[in-house]
Structures are given as C-alpha cells and as structure tokens.
Design a protein around this motif. Structure first.
Motif, short mmCIF file in Angstrom:
data_model
loop_
_atom_site.label_atom_id
_atom_site.label_comp_id
_atom_site.label_asym_id
_atom_site.label_seq_id
_atom_site.Cartn_x
_atom_site.Cartn_y
_atom_site.Cartn_z
N GLU A 97 0.81 -1.23 0.00
CA GLU A 97 0.00 0.00 0.00
C GLU A 97 0.84 1.28 0.00
O GLU A 97 0.31 2.38 -0.07
N GLN A 98 2.17 1.13 0.10
CA GLN A 98 3.04 2.30 0.16
C GLN A 98 3.34 2.83 -1.23
O GLN A 98 4.42 2.64 -1.78
N GLY A 99 2.39 3.52 -1.80
CA GLY A 99 2.61 4.08 -3.13
C GLY A 99 1.29 4.60 -3.64
O GLY A 99 0.24 4.27 -3.09
N THR A 100 1.32 5.42 -4.69
CA THR A 100 0.06 5.93 -5.24
C THR A 100 -0.54 4.88 -6.17
O THR A 100 0.18 4.05 -6.75
N ALA A 101 -1.86 4.94 -6.31
CA ALA A 101 -2.60 3.84 -6.94
C ALA A 101 -2.15 3.54 -8.37
O ALA A 101 -1.87 2.38 -8.70
N ALA A 102 -2.08 4.55 -9.23
CA ALA A 102 -1.77 4.28 -10.64
C ALA A 102 -0.35 3.75 -10.79
O ALA A 102 -0.10 2.82 -11.55
N TYR A 103 0.59 4.35 -10.04
CA TYR A 103 1.98 3.88 -10.14
C TYR A 103 2.09 2.43 -9.65
O TYR A 103 2.75 1.60 -10.28
N LEU A 105 -0.17 0.20 -9.68
CA LEU A 105 -0.80 -0.69 -10.66
C LEU A 105 0.22 -1.04 -11.75
O LEU A 105 0.38 -2.21 -12.12
N ALA A 106 0.94 -0.03 -12.24
CA ALA A 106 1.96 -0.28 -13.27
C ALA A 106 3.08 -1.15 -12.71
O ALA A 106 3.57 -2.07 -13.39
N LEU A 107 3.48 -0.88 -11.48
CA LEU A 107 4.55 -1.67 -10.84
C LEU A 107 4.13 -3.13 -10.69
O LEU A 107 4.91 -4.05 -10.94
N GLY A 135 -2.29 -3.93 -8.66
CA GLY A 135 -1.87 -2.80 -7.85
C GLY A 135 -1.94 -3.11 -6.37
O GLY A 135 -1.52 -4.18 -5.92
N LYS A 136 -2.53 -2.17 -5.60
CA LYS A 136 -2.66 -2.43 -4.17
C LYS A 136 -4.10 -2.76 -3.79
O LYS A 136 -4.52 -2.54 -2.67
N GLU A 137 -4.86 -3.29 -4.79
CA GLU A 137 -6.29 -3.56 -4.56
C GLU A 137 -6.54 -4.79 -3.69
O GLU A 137 -7.59 -4.89 -3.06
N PHE B 256 -5.36 1.77 -18.22
CA PHE B 256 -5.79 2.36 -16.95
C PHE B 256 -5.33 3.82 -16.88
O PHE B 256 -4.68 4.31 -17.80
N ILE B 298 8.17 3.23 -16.31
CA ILE B 298 6.73 3.38 -16.13
C ILE B 298 6.34 4.84 -16.37
O ILE B 298 6.92 5.75 -15.78
N THR B 300 2.79 6.99 -16.22
CA THR B 300 1.36 6.85 -15.89
C THR B 300 0.84 8.11 -15.22
O THR B 300 1.54 9.12 -15.12
N GLN B 360 5.32 11.05 -1.16
CA GLN B 360 5.65 10.09 -0.12
C GLN B 360 7.08 10.37 0.32
O GLN B 360 8.00 10.34 -0.50
N PHE B 365 2.68 10.38 3.87
CA PHE B 365 2.18 10.89 2.59
C PHE B 365 1.67 12.32 2.78
O PHE B 365 1.12 12.66 3.84
N GLU B 387 -3.63 10.59 -0.86
CA GLU B 387 -3.33 10.55 -2.30
C GLU B 387 -4.55 10.97 -3.11
O GLU B 387 -5.61 11.26 -2.57
#
Lengths: 165, 442
Positions: A97-103, A105-107, A135-137, B256, B298, B300, B360, B365, B387
C-alpha cells in the motif's frame, strides 16, 4: 436513511455469497489464495500446484527483479506447466500500500511480467500466460507494517482450466 | 438543466441606487491570497417564504447556504438567536443598525416562493453592513422544487464570488469510488454526489473492481478503469443514459489511469505491454491510438493542462516516481519534481497555475502543490496515506483520499484549502476514494 442502510446490507450479503461461490480470476477472490481445483495429493491438480509447487513469489520494495528464492519456485512452476499442457495461467501482480494507486498498478504489472518472461524463458508458451496487474487492490496481509508489505509485494500464478479469455 | 435558468433582475429603482453606492468597494471583501485567519461574520436569516407552499424549503435553503459559506473557513455565521430583528419582507429597507450592533459585516436576505407553474423561485440580496449598501444586485433562480439544493448552492456561489472576487464551487458534483467491506476484499462502486455529500447516486454495482473515475468538462461523461472483463480496461460512462462502453483499444491491452482533455473528447491513458507502461492518447469515440512516450520506464497518471496543450505525468525513468511535463502530443519531457521523496497522482489546476500531487517521504504521505515549473512546492497535509488530489472548480480547494492505518484501515474523502488551512472530512455513508470534482454545473 434507514431504508438505505438496509439496502447496503442486502448488497453486502449478496456480495458475500458471490465470494463463497468463487470469484472470477483473482480479481474478485483476493489473490488466488483459496479454492484451487482438484485434490492436493494429485500432482496434476491446480491444488497441488498451489500448495506443493508454490504459486507465488515475492519482491523487494519497488522492485520487479526475481530473487534466487523466486527463481527456484518459478523453475518448479515451469516444470509443472510443461508437464500439464492442458492448463493455462493468469499471473497476478500485486504491490503493497506504500505508493500511489496508478503507479502501483503499473509496478504490479511489471512484477507479473517478470514472472511471465521467466516462465517463457523456461519453455512455457507465452500464449498460455496472461498478466493481471492488481496494484494495491488485493493485499493478502492487512497490517500496515513491513511484515505485511513483504507478503503483499507478490506475483501469484493462478492455474486456469482451459483457455484465457 | 434548461429548467434551471438563472437571471439577474433589477429590483426597482431604489435598489439600483443602493447598488450604485456599493460600487465604492466597501470593507466587505476577502482577499483569499492573503490567507484569512479571522472568518468574516455573516448574518444569514432564514429565507422568507412568500407563500405557504414554499415554507418547507425556506429554512433548508438557508441552512445549505450557511453550510456552504462557513465550510470554506472564510465566513462565520452569526447565530440567529442574537439577531435584533429579522427581515419580514424581501423588499423592505434593511435596518443596518440592527446588524451592525451584532457585528455582522455581511447580510444575506432572501425569499422563496412557488410560482403558478409549481416552480421554485429563490431570490437573494447581499448587503455590506458597514458601508450600509447593497453589494451587487438582487438575483433570482428558478427551477424544479427537487433542485432546491442546487439553487441554494447557486446563491452561496454568488455570495462567495461577490465577496472574494473568485469563482464559486458549491454548485458542483463529485464522482468517486464508494467502498465497503474489509481492506483485502474491498467492494467498489462508482458513485456521484453533490460536492457536500448530498444527493448520492450509485452508477455501477459492486461486482467488480472499479478505479479512478474522471469527469468530463461538461460533467456528462465519466472515464474509469474496470476489471469487469477480468483485466483492467478503460470505460466511458454516459451519466444520464447510464450507458457504459469500453474504449476501442485492442482487446488484449491492459489500460488504466485515463483522463479527459478539456474538449471532453480527447483521452490520455496508460497502456501496459509486457514490462512497459506508456502514455497514449485517443478519443472517446474510438479515434486512432497515438503513442506519447516510449521509454522502458513506467509512465502513468497523466493530467492535461486546462488549455489542453501540455500533460503532467508520473515517470520512474530517474529510478523513483517523479513528475514530468511534456507537450500534449508527446516529445521531450521535463522533470519538475526535485524534492526528497516519491511523487504521484499529479493534477493540473483549473486555473493553470499549479500542479497538485501526492508525495511520499519519510514514511508519510502528503498532498502538495507546486508551480508548473516545479518551484514553490508546498505540502498541505500529512498523514499515513494521502493521495488522489482533485481540484475545486475555482482552483482554491483540493479534495483527496485519506486512508487510515492498519488492518481496519478505511478510506475517506477530505478537502483542504490550497493555503493548507480548513482540513475537513467530506461526509460519505461508506468508505470513499478517488474523487474527481466536476466543473461548476451550468
């Protein structure tokens, strides 16, 4: 307002029963953790793949490179897939969960791809493998500490009977 | 919304004279940029019901106006019990001494009626108590009674605008993801509500994961990512028709992070192919796919500038996720984030001057803003996980997602001023994430 919260309860109850019946791919059932088909004692079953071969590998923070432990598991996954050509697999990628959602997801997509590339390098046909970035879903461990994050940074090979739709 | 016509009316010669007096720009003025510490005291007596059928709306409308204005942190509402007199007629002369005595600087006087066609008519006048003059002209809004909240928001927008000189933001909607269930099994639905949480409406069921809805400039369509095919894919939803459709991108592609261009037709999004995630542009109606980036890193979370000529996005080409700006047709990208930490979810402000982002650093955050050249970075919030910022229509307020820590962690929407003040929770019945604020409604 009362009526409304009742409606939410009903929706929640329906959602639970849908879960018990098994969600589609990993998207609805939380990381392919439960309910792989067949008896775990049968080496040709997805349950055996999940429990004995090992269906998941883990990653360091922000990384998608495969560790020696991951490669050892993926070697066994490749052998199993080569011996059981009737199965295909969806490779789920996950992030903590340590990151923003879209990034994230790509990771997570990069992690799924790292697994697929390795399996293909061991002879598995790319047509049998498909990445599913989540992602972190769908964290599998829920705490907000590194011990949980380490479990969540994963790629899970979910065996499918038949083709990849 | 064509039912809903707003028109300014001159309420007689006497009032026109007052309006002329008010043009001397009295003390009833808030310069937001100076950072308001002391909220301006405002008297908001209940709107007068001019006929019996309007009685049920009068008080509710006043309450919504009060909640809009005090919610900005720029105004303080004087309790009605301290009023010396209350207006009994919309057109009577104001007893300025009565309002001055309770230290009201502004007075909003209003009236509500139902006309012969059953339409609700809401009118108001704004007075500068110290200058003893009307500020602007009387204004009237007419619409279906069911739209009473919108009419209240329009009054509040007009009052806010006249006193601050800025556009308002109350008559607007927010699309977001409503969340229920435990952290590892969150059930998600697209939902839309008024900016203050009222008039909640669900747009999808919770049978699959939905992510990051974005609303078009005309407020009519939503771009979002759904897993309904089993894999992440970008869809467009027509709100009024409740009709959704996958963007015409090859079936195997993982897509996405979509966002509309200012024309409501252009779309920029991420496509993942193999190990690589890059930015592409296309159109809602199935135009050709144009590749904008081709680095092995990446790329995005793109967001258009309000003039549609540039795109800010996230890339980890330097090794960590940072913010970059490039031309809307691709080409060289310039890095704009240089602080210590990792940056994400950049959004261009509707005024064009600032980029909001999530950052972050040191295990925390933050929501922050910077100028478009990366200078003057300011962090507005700090928490375990903030976020997904989105701008109010006037570029003065940012709404974002805050998630609490641990296994019981839930997400909620918050808003904060770009001054960093006035942090507030946005009321939602369930967990909520990924808000996208619409422009002001027509």
């Amino acid at each position: 307002m009362k009526l409304h919260s009742k409606a939410i309860l009903i929706v929640a109850a329906l959602a639970l029963s849908a879960c018990a019946n098994g969600g589609r791919f990993g998207a609805a059932n939380g990381g392919g953790a439960d309910g792989a088909a067949g008896a775990a004692s049968d080496p040709r079953s997805p349950a055996y793949f999940q429990q004995t071969i090992g269906d998941r590998v883990h990653f360091a923070v922000d990384q998608h490179t495969l560790t020696p432990e991951a490669i050892a598991i993926l070697d066994k996954q490749a052998d199993w897939l080569l011996k059981n050509p009737e199965f295909t697999a969806i490779v789920e990628g996950h992030a903590d969960e340590q990151g923003t959602a879209a990034y994230n997801l790509a990771l997570s997509g990069r992690r799924a791809n790292a697994v697929i590339e390795y399996l293909v390098s061991r002879g598995v046909s790319p047509a049998r493998l498909r990445p599913l970035p989540l992602g972190k879903e769908r964290p599998i461990a829920l705490c907000s500490r590194e011990e949980c994050y380490a479990q969540n940074r994963r790629a899970v090979t979910v065996i499918q009977a038949g083709g990849l739709s | 919304m064509r039912l809903f016509t707003a028109l300014a009316i001159v309420l007689g010669v006497l009032m026109a004279a007052f309006a002329a007096l008010a043009q001397g720009a009295g003390p009833l003025r808030i310069e937001i940029t100076e950072g308001v510490i002391e909220p301006l005291p405002l008297a908001l007596p209940d709107f007068i019901a001019e006929n019996a059928a309007a009685e049920q709306y009068a008080q509710s409308i006043s309450q919504v106006i009060g909640s809009d204005l005090t919610g900005t942190g720029l105004f303080r509402e004087i309790p009605q019990k301290s009023f010396i007199s209350t207006p009994t007629s919309f057109s009577n002369a104001v007893q300025f001494a009565d309002w001055k005595a309770i230290n009201a600087q502004g007075l909003v006087k209003g009236a509500v009626s139902l006309d012969a066609d059953g339409r609700l008519v809401v009118k108001f006048r704004l007075f500068d108590v110290f200058a003893q003059a009307e500020l602007g002209q009387g204004q009237k809004f007419t619409g279906a009674p069911a739209s009473w909240r919108r009419m209240a928001h329009k009054v509040a927008d007009a009052v806010y605008s006249r006193i601050t000189g800025e556009g308002g933001y109350f008559d607007s909607r927010v699309v977001f993801v409503a969340e229920t269930g435990q952290k590892g099994q969150r059930r998600k639905r697209l939902a839309i509500m008024d900016y203050d949480g009222a008039n909640l409406q669900f747009l999808t069921d919770d049978s699959t994961i939905v992510l990051a809805p974005r609303i078009s400039a005309d407020g009519k369509r939503i771009l979002y990512t759904s897993y309904e095919s089993g894999f992440p894919k970008v869809y467009v939803l027509d709100i009024a028709a409740a009709r959704k459709q996958a963007l015409a991108i090859e079936a195997e592609a993982l897509s996405f992070a979509p966002r509309f261009g200012p024309d409501g037709e252009t779309v920029v999004l991420s496509l993942q192919q193999g190990a690589n995630t890059d930015l592409y542009r296309t159109t809602v109606s199935g135009g050709t796919l144009q590749r904008l980036t081709s680095a092995p890193s990446i790329e995005t979370a793109p967001s258009f500038s309000p003039d549609g000529r540039r795109i800010v996005f996230v890339s980890d080409r330097s090794g960590t996720p940072q913010l970059y700006i490039m031309d809307a047709n691709g080409g060289e990208a310039r890095r704009i984030s240089f602080g210590k930490g990792r940056y994400g979810s950049p959004v261009w402000s509707p005024r064009g001057d600032l980029i909001a982002f999530a950052k972050q650093a040191n295990g925390r955050f933050h929501i922050g803003v910077m100028r478009t050249d990366g200078s003057e970075e300011r962090l507005l919030t700090a928490s375990f996980l903030d976020e997904g910022p989105t701008w109010s229509p006037n570029g003065r307020v940012i709404m974002f997602t805050r998630e609490s820590k641990g296994a019981q962690g839930v997400r909620a929407l918050y808003s904060v001023d770009i001054t960093g003040r006035n942090l507030r929770r946005v009321p939602t019945e369930t967990g909520a994430s990924d808000a996208a604020w619409s422009p002001l409604l027509p």
